[in-house]
Design an enzyme around this catalytic site. Structure first.
Site: not given
Ligand code: ADP
Ligand code: MG
Length: 359
Positions: A102-103, A105-106, A152, A204
């Protein structure tokens, strides 16, 4: 047993250009999400993540709406793969990740691309990387319900060590371009503000609508089609806000190409200047930065960075800066001090570089 991993990404420059048929320049990050997949004779995929308490059980014939929460990303890939004719095997999957969640960084694309690669490998099917990106995007758009572009997934799939990826969204092509500032004594610093972009879907949508109105008024399908006509073309846009939004898009596309040229000449002072100009355009013309992110970028430059900009969709997330290697600590300390002084949480500061893509 199949092991597959995919990286997070950071966009060096080219923000909100994707849906305007423009250019972006991401790198794959050293942080990755990896999947260990043990196929079995079953019609369920059981997925565990080191970030979640409970496993998720995904029926192979899943459809959108069935699995929610983090498991939806894996379920969406199962659904989108099968929908495009790839046979999917059940079994168990263990996921680990060091991509910050959620930073901006995808971590979501890293998760999708790692799961997709493991399932396709198990099926013995080779899928073209651009097609993989489209499948990952469908999983995220139509199963998870997050309206994101292809940036991404393309970054995570095409990443290359010491290279950035010049993406042309008009025809969806990806071209590696050398990007290794460390070899020239320059560090790419990443500041995670800790500010999360909540409630930004409306913002957006509003930016996108502005760009679409501007293009329609100019009689073209996307702003890319007037890129070569110079900024005077914007005088024909009646709404001053739409005109400013369009100006960001046109100048940002130009900055992406100028950045590529600066990197080719190892001119990181010029490249840094383009970071700072991009930030100003996002702050003044596109209005997607925040006071918190402006402070991080400004204090990095004041402390000696060659340039700094917010990266990602806006309203939170990360700032990147190009910094002479000998000033890395000074700049990190100066930014932390300025930010805490202003009452914001201290940013996470790290050194990043272009790393390899999914595999
Ligand atoms: P970003 O892609 O910028 O990190 P997003 O909101 O698009 O933020 O995606 C984050 C979401 O992806 C998390 O809330 C979770 O649901 C899921 N996620 C990502 N990586 C993992 C992981 N390693 N394990 C479980 N869920 C994950
Ligand atoms: Mg994302």
């Amino acid at each position: 047993m199949i092991t597959y991993s995919a990286p997070g990404r950071v966009n060096l420059i080219g923000e909100h250009t994707d849906y305007n048929g423009g250019f972006a320049l991401p790198i794959a990050l050293p942080q990755r999400t990896s999947v260990i997949f043990t196929p079995a004779e079953t019609d369920t995929l059981t997925v565990r993540s080191d970030l979640a308490e409970d496993p998720v059980h995904i029926p192979l014939d899943t459809t959108p709406g069935q699995v929610t929460g983090w498991g939806a990303y894996a379920a969406g890939v199962v659904w989108a793969l099968r929908d495009s004719g790839v046979p999917v095997t059940g079994g168990t999957m263990a996921i680990r990740s060091d991509v910050p969640i959620g930073s901006g960084l995808s971590s979501s694309a890293a998760l999708e691309c790692a799961v997709l690669g493991a399932l396709a490998s198990a099926a013995g099917v080779r899928i073209d990387r651009t097609e993989q990106a489209r499948i990952g995007q469908r999983a995220e758009n139509d199963y998870v319900g997050a309206p994101t572009g292809l940036l991404d997934q393309l970054s995570s799939l095409f990443g290359e060590v010491s290279n950035a990826l010049l993406i042309d969204f008009r025809d969806i092509t990806v071209q590696p371009v050398p990007f290794d500032p460390d070899a020239s004594g320059v560090t790419l610093l990443l500041f995670d503000s800790g500010q999360r972009h909540g409630h930004v879907d409306g913002e957006y949508a509003a930016r996108r609508a502005s760009c679409e109105r501007a293009a329609a008024e100019l009689g073209v399908p996307s702003l890319r089609e007037v890129q070569h006509r110079g900024l005077e073309v914007l005088d024909a846009i009646s709404d001053p806000v739409d005109a400013r939004r369009a100006r960001h898009v046109l100048t940002e596309n130009e900055r992406v190409l100028d950045f590529v040229a600066a990197c080719a000449e190892l001119d990181f002072a010029a490249a840094g200047g383009l970071f700072t100009a991009s930030h100003a355009s996002m702050r003044d013309d596109f209005e997607i930065t925040t006071g918190h992110l402006d402070l991080i970028a400004d204090s990095a430059v004041s402390a000696g960075a060659l340039g700094a900009r917010m990266t990602g969709g806006g309203f939170g997330g990360c700032v990147i800066a190009l910094v002479p290697a000998k000033l890395t600590l000074t700049v990190g300390d100066a930014v932390r001090a300025a930010v805490t002084e202003a009452g914001y949480v201290e940013p996470e500061v790290s050194r990043v570089f272009a790393a390899s893509g999914a595999g």
